[in-house]
Structures are given as structure tokens and as C-alpha cells.
Write an enzyme that holds these catalytic residues in place. Structure first.
Site, PDB file in Angstrom:
ATOM      1  N   ALA A   1       0.840  -1.201   0.000  1.00 47.52           N
ATOM      2  CA  ALA A   1       0.000   0.000   0.000  1.00 47.52           C
ATOM      3  C   ALA A   1       0.870   1.244   0.000  1.00 47.52           C
ATOM      4  O   ALA A   1       1.996   1.244   0.511  1.00 47.52           O
ATOM      5  CB  ALA A   1      -0.932   0.012   1.212  1.00 47.52           C
ATOM      6  N   ASP A   2       0.332   2.303  -0.572  1.00 48.97           N
ATOM      7  CA  ASP A   2       1.007   3.595  -0.538  1.00 48.97           C
ATOM      8  C   ASP A   2      -0.045   4.691  -0.432  1.00 48.97           C
ATOM      9  O   ASP A   2      -1.067   4.649  -1.126  1.00 48.97           O
ATOM     10  CB  ASP A   2       1.853   3.817  -1.791  1.00 48.97           C
ATOM     11  N   THR A   3       0.211   5.645   0.448  1.00 45.19           N
ATOM     12  CA  THR A   3      -0.721   6.747   0.671  1.00 45.19           C
ATOM     13  C   THR A   3      -0.067   8.054   0.279  1.00 45.19           C
ATOM     14  O   THR A   3       1.085   8.309   0.637  1.00 45.19           O
ATOM     15  CB  THR A   3      -1.159   6.805   2.146  1.00 45.19           C
TER      16      THR A   3
END
Length: 219
Positions: free
Chosen positions: A89-91
């Protein structure tokens, strides 16, 4: 004749869920959803090419895929056998077209918070799920799919003193956009449009909706 639907030979193989992230916030969100998983983190290059910097959705997807893919490679290098779902995941925080990642300094964090003050910004979380089927080390099937979830956060007008007080709390330095919505920065927020979990770092409800097999790991 006895119903044999639940005999062991017909049960689906256990699914190993691996979170390719050291984020305690993502870990907590998965735990709250009742998902059994392990954590494995691999260092990856998070630099972005100019074309990706101009396309935040694609940039978030690319980084999520890099993070998950690196862990997939490590797992397979250890002659893994079984079924696994590896989650990367990457935000990203996006304000007026500019990607705000993790601040590199105190002044960078201050710059971000001043820009976010009194404005609505977008928070993107990309999730890349890699499915690994390895009945034997030499018999491997791979597939992956990535989605991006988006929420919009509006900050009230912030005073310089409030920003300085917040920065002293130390929450900023490993957070995209230099703030933690689940922490003291909650006081900055006027409203959130979309899933709050997306802002925190992992849209679990959408993850389970799009990848129901992950539910097999719940206890």
C-alpha cells in the site's frame, strides 16, 4: 449418503496474508477487521519519475506495486510453498496537483501544513494485492491487481502557533502530508468525504470487497 461438502479433502488451502508494510496504522486496521496476517517489509526505491509526479493516481499504484513485489520476490527466494496474498500500500496527499509525501525536514512539514490550511485536499491510498500459488517451489503462479481509493479532507484555517505546537508532537515525520488524521491532527479537520480508513492508510472495507479471498484468513 453423508454430505461430504465439509470433508478436509475439499477444504480450500489456507491463505497466508502478508502485509508488505511496517506501518502500525495499516497493521491496526487489518487487526480491527479480524484478519490474520504477518508483516514483512522490504526497502524499495520510492523515488518517482517526472511522468508519475504529474499523475498521482498512477504514482501511488506504482509504489504500492513496488512494495508488494519486493516482498513477493523475497518470499519466493526462500522456496515458499502454499497460497499467499501479499498486500502492498502507498498513501499520498495531493494538494492543488502537488504530491505531498513524507516530509524530509521540519521546514518541509511546516510548508505542507501551511499549504493544507483552509483547503480541501485529496488523499489517495493505492493497494496492490499479489496472489501467489506455489504448491511446490518450482511450480509457481502469480497474479496481481491494484486499485486506488480516494477521499477528500478539508482543513480549517490553522494558526502558525497551532502548526508549531503540532510539529512539536512528532507525529508528522513518517506521515504523508505531515499529519496523522487519527492523531492530534484530527482537530484540524473540518470534514472528510470518503472512507476515513483511506486517509489513515488502508481502505480495508474496499479491500475485502474486491478480494473476498482475504476473508479466508480471518479467525
Amino acid at each position: 449418503m453423508e454430505n461430504e461438502q465439509n470433508t478436509p479433502s475439499q477444504e480450500a488451502p489456507a491463505l497466508d496474508v502478508i502485509l508488505a508494510s511496517g506501518s502500525p496504522r495499516r497493521k491496526q486496521l487489518l487487526e480491527d477487521a479480524g484478519i490474520a496476517f504477518t508483516v514483512r517489509v522490504s526497502d524499495v526505491d520510492e523515488s518517482l519519475e517526472p511522468d508519475l509526479l504529474a499523475n498521482p493516481h498512477e504514482a501511488a499504484k506504482k509504489l504500492a506495486e513496488r512494495k508488494a513485489g519486493a516482498v513477493v520476490q523475497e518470499v519466493l527466494a526462500e522456496d515458499y510453498c502454499g497460497m499467499a496474498a501479499i498486500l502492498g500500500a502507498d498513501t499520498m496527499v495531493v494538494c492543488e496537483g502537488e504530491i505531498f509525501g513524507k516530509p524530509v525536514s521540519l521546514s518541509d512539514a511546516k510548508r505542507m501544513l501551511r499549504r493544507l490550511s483552509g483547503r480541501t485536499h485529496e488523499v489517495l491510498t493505492a493497494v496492490s494485492v499479489w496472489m501467489v500459488a506455489a504448491p511446490a517451489p518450482e511450480d509457481i503462479s502469480l497474479g496481481f491487481r491494484t486499485f486506488v481509493d480516494s477521499s477528500f479532507v478539508t482543513f480549517r484555517d490553522l494558526m502558525d502557533e497551532e502548526i508549531a505546537d503540532y510539529l512539536r508532537k512528532g507525529e508528522s515525520f513518517d506521515k504523508a502530508g505531515a499529519y496523522a488524521v487519527q492523531g492530534a491532527a484530527a482537530d484540524f479537520v473540518e470534514r472528510v468525504e470518503g472512507d476515513l480508513d483511506t486517509v489513515i492508510g488502508l481502505p480495508v472495507e474496499r479491500l475485502l470487497r474486491e478480494f473476498p479471498d482475504v476473508l479466508a484468513s480471518t479467525r
